[in-house]
Write an enzyme that holds these catalytic residues in place. Structure first.
Site, PDB file in Angstrom:
ATOM      1  N   ARG A  12      26.680  28.874  86.296  1.00 15.77           N
ATOM      2  CA  ARG A  12      27.480  28.203  87.331  1.00 15.77           C
ATOM      3  C   ARG A  12      26.688  28.043  88.627  1.00 15.77           C
ATOM      4  NH1 ARG A  12      33.366  30.871  85.976  1.00 15.77           N
ATOM      5  NH2 ARG A  12      34.131  29.070  84.819  1.00 15.77           N
ATOM      6  N   GLY A  51      39.449  26.578  82.105  1.00 13.91           N
ATOM      7  CA  GLY A  51      40.832  26.219  82.404  1.00 13.91           C
ATOM      8  C   GLY A  51      40.934  24.802  82.937  1.00 13.91           C
ATOM      9  N   GLY A  76      33.942  29.694  80.627  1.00 12.54           N
ATOM     10  CA  GLY A  76      32.953  30.647  81.132  1.00 12.54           C
ATOM     11  C   GLY A  76      32.372  31.511  80.032  1.00 12.54           C
ATOM     12  N   LYS A 133      42.501  33.940  76.031  1.00 12.72           N
ATOM     13  CA  LYS A 133      43.626  33.576  76.909  1.00 12.72           C
ATOM     14  C   LYS A 133      44.658  32.803  76.087  1.00 12.72           C
ATOM     15  CE  LYS A 133      40.724  33.266  80.997  1.00 12.72           C
ATOM     16  NZ  LYS A 133      39.881  32.304  81.709  1.00 12.72           N
TER      17      LYS A 133
HETATM   18  P1  ADP Z   1      36.493  31.015  77.808  1.00  9.27           P
HETATM   19  O1  ADP Z   1      36.077  31.828  79.026  1.00  9.27           O
HETATM   20  O2  ADP Z   1      35.328  30.425  77.100  1.00  9.27           O
HETATM   21  O3  ADP Z   1      37.561  30.013  78.140  1.00  9.27           O
HETATM   22  P2  ADP Z   1      38.319  33.089  77.003  1.00  9.27           P
HETATM   23  O4  ADP Z   1      38.202  33.709  78.345  1.00  9.27           O
HETATM   24  O5  ADP Z   1      39.634  32.536  76.604  1.00  9.27           O
HETATM   25  O6  ADP Z   1      37.153  32.032  76.761  1.00  9.27           O
HETATM   26  O7  ADP Z   1      38.013  34.181  75.885  1.00  9.27           O
HETATM   27  C1  ADP Z   1      36.791  34.867  75.803  1.00  9.27           C
HETATM   28  C2  ADP Z   1      37.023  36.258  75.265  1.00  9.27           C
HETATM   29  O8  ADP Z   1      37.747  36.208  74.047  1.00  9.27           O
HETATM   30  C3  ADP Z   1      35.737  36.969  74.957  1.00  9.27           C
HETATM   31  O9  ADP Z   1      35.573  38.022  75.859  1.00  9.27           O
HETATM   32  C4  ADP Z   1      35.945  37.472  73.518  1.00  9.27           C
HETATM   33  O10 ADP Z   1      35.522  38.790  73.348  1.00  9.27           O
HETATM   34  C5  ADP Z   1      37.438  37.362  73.332  1.00  9.27           C
HETATM   35  N1  ADP Z   1      37.833  37.246  71.933  1.00  9.27           N
HETATM   36  C6  ADP Z   1      37.462  36.328  71.025  1.00  9.27           C
HETATM   37  N2  ADP Z   1      37.992  36.575  69.818  1.00  9.27           N
HETATM   38  C7  ADP Z   1      38.739  37.688  69.951  1.00  9.27           C
HETATM   39  C8  ADP Z   1      39.529  38.473  69.039  1.00  9.27           C
HETATM   40  N3  ADP Z   1      39.641  38.147  67.768  1.00  9.27           N
HETATM   41  N4  ADP Z   1      40.154  39.555  69.549  1.00  9.27           N
HETATM   42  C9  ADP Z   1      40.024  39.898  70.834  1.00  9.27           C
HETATM   43  N5  ADP Z   1      39.299  39.214  71.730  1.00  9.27           N
HETATM   44  C10 ADP Z   1      38.657  38.131  71.294  1.00  9.27           C
HETATM   45 MG    MG Z   2      36.973  33.465  80.029  1.00 11.82          MG
END
Ligand code: ADP
Ligand code: MG
Length: 385
Positions: free
Chosen positions: A21, A363, A339, A186
């Site tokens: 970023r 988001g 992120g 999320k």
């Molecule tokens: P982004 O930041 O790319 O939008 P999120 O913040 O929604 O993604 O999610 C990222 C997190 O999701 C990571 O820290 C990862 O460890 C977690 N994650 C992925 N799969 C699982 C799972 N099956 N159970 C728990 N956490 C998970």
């Molecule tokens: Mg995230």
């Protein structure tokens, strides 16, 4: 001039684990420096919730930004107090200063218009023009994103423009097949996006933490996996809508489970419909990874948000790695948003230019794809939507 940047980088103590970023903010900052502007950067880090907390100081970001710009970025000790005012007063043409974490101020994220407005007035007093370049926050109605823009002549910065250009390609007539891959943690936030995505995309591929709500909606046991009980009905509706609309929702057929949420918990591959009661799903299985990759490779447009598993941990990063690899092989536009997703692909060793675009906003990009009006864009004179 005031510029809102998104410098919300992941930290391990004071070490930045992914400076993507900050790097993404450089082109606009360099352009403004070359034009001889006095630049005051507004940014946040983490969620200090309106309180001064050294844990969320922008110091590591200011230091990294100084290194990358090749010039000292002076960080004020407060947001709009004496230190901020003095720092701004001492700024020379072409120099860059940064205010402390804007989220130290309760007004920044306040739901009260007057409270946010009062803080925005204080920001506005520090400069004469506002550039909005923090794409990761344009979906937030916050003082340094939204209210400040309406108080000064404003413009979208280069990063915001570039991000919106790519997202526009996804929403206006994408080359088909258009595949959206969703994962991450999320869950309830992201489930809301699906309603719209299943109308625009041809295929929705689901992994990560949210997949267990889908498996539960199909009547399967998910053991101790992440589950949003109150969303099961909604998800069942999505599955029905997809079928009715001739869309495909691709779910994993195998899952990597472990007894505990720990990096060294012993992994085991099980069928997606037979997750043992005492285990939790931490990644998609190898069969699913191959199936997902094949769907992705045959797409002309792909948008991916959210790791397929706990990609931070080696034993549970296989699904995410397979998906990332498939995106690099797409003959068309591939976009990574989020992120943690961006950090995961870099961590797994993929160069940024292997993808069509790596968005700095998870988001924000999802809400854009959802068709929502993003307050931080709608308020800009040159970016009305
Ligand atoms: P982004 O930041 O790319 O939008 P999120 O913040 O929604 O993604 O999610 C990222 C997190 O999701 C990571 O820290 C990862 O460890 C977690 N994650 C992925 N799969 C699982 C799972 N099956 N159970 C728990 N956490 C998970
Ligand atoms: Mg995230």
């Amino acid at each position: 001039m005031l510029i809102r940047c998104d410098l919300n980088v992941p930290l391990d103590g004071e070490t930045i684990t992914d400076d993507g970023r900050i790097r993404a903010s450089l082109p606009t900052l360099n352009q403004l420096r070359e034009a001889g502007s006095k630049i005051i950067v507004l940014a946040h880090l983490g969620r200090p919730k309106g309180q001064v907390n050294p844990k969320y100081s922008l110091a590591p970001a200011a230091k990294r930004l100084s290194e990358l710009l090749g010039t000292k970025v002076k960080l004020a000790r407060d947001v709009v107090g004496e230190s901020a005012q003095q720092t701004v007063a001492e700024l020379a043409d072409g120099e860059v200063a940064m205010l402390e974490n804007v989220r130290y101020e309760p007004g920044e994220e306040s739901k009260d218009d007057a409270e946010r407005g009062a803080l925005a007035d204080q920001y506005a007093a520090l400069g004469d023009v506002f550039v909005s370049d923090g794409f990761g926050v344009v979906h937030r109605k916050q003082a340094s994103v939204y209210d400040l823009a309406s108080r000064l002549p404003n413009a979208a910065g280069g990063l915001v423009k570039a991000e919106v250009d790519v997202l526009r390609q996804l929403t206006q007539n994408p080359h088909r097949p258009y595949v959206v891959v969703l994962g991450g943690a999320k869950v309830s936030d992201k489930l809301a996006v699906i309603k719209n995505l299943i109308t625009t995309a041809d295929t929705l591929v689901v992994g990560g933490g949210m997949v267990f709500t889908f498996l539960a909606a199909q009547g399967h046991e998910v053991g101790k996996s992440l589950l949003e009980q109150d969303q099961i009905e909604t998800v069942r509706g999505y599955l029905d809508d997809a079928t009715a609309g001739g869309k495909q929702i691709v779910l994993p057929t195998d899952i990597i489970v472990a007894p505990e949420f720990k990096a060294d918990s012993p992994p085991k591959v099980v069928r997606a419909e037979a997750i043992p009661e005492d285990q939790l799903g931490l990644d998609i299985g190898p069969e699913s990874a191959e199936a997902f990759a094949s769907v992705i490779r045959s797409a002309k447009t792909v948008f991916w948000n959210g790791p397929m598993g706990v990609a931070e941990w080696e034993s549970f990063s296989g699904g995410t790695k397979a998906i990332a690899q498939a995106l690099t092989e797409v003959d068309g536009l591939s976009v990574v948003g989020g992120g943690d997703s961006a950090a995961a692909v870099r961590d797994l060793g993929f160069p940024d230019d292997a993808f069509g675009h790596i968005s700095t906003g998870g988001g924000a990009s999802l809400e854009y794809l959802e068709g929502k009006t993003l307050p931080g864009l709608a308020v800009l004179e040159n970016e009305r939507h």
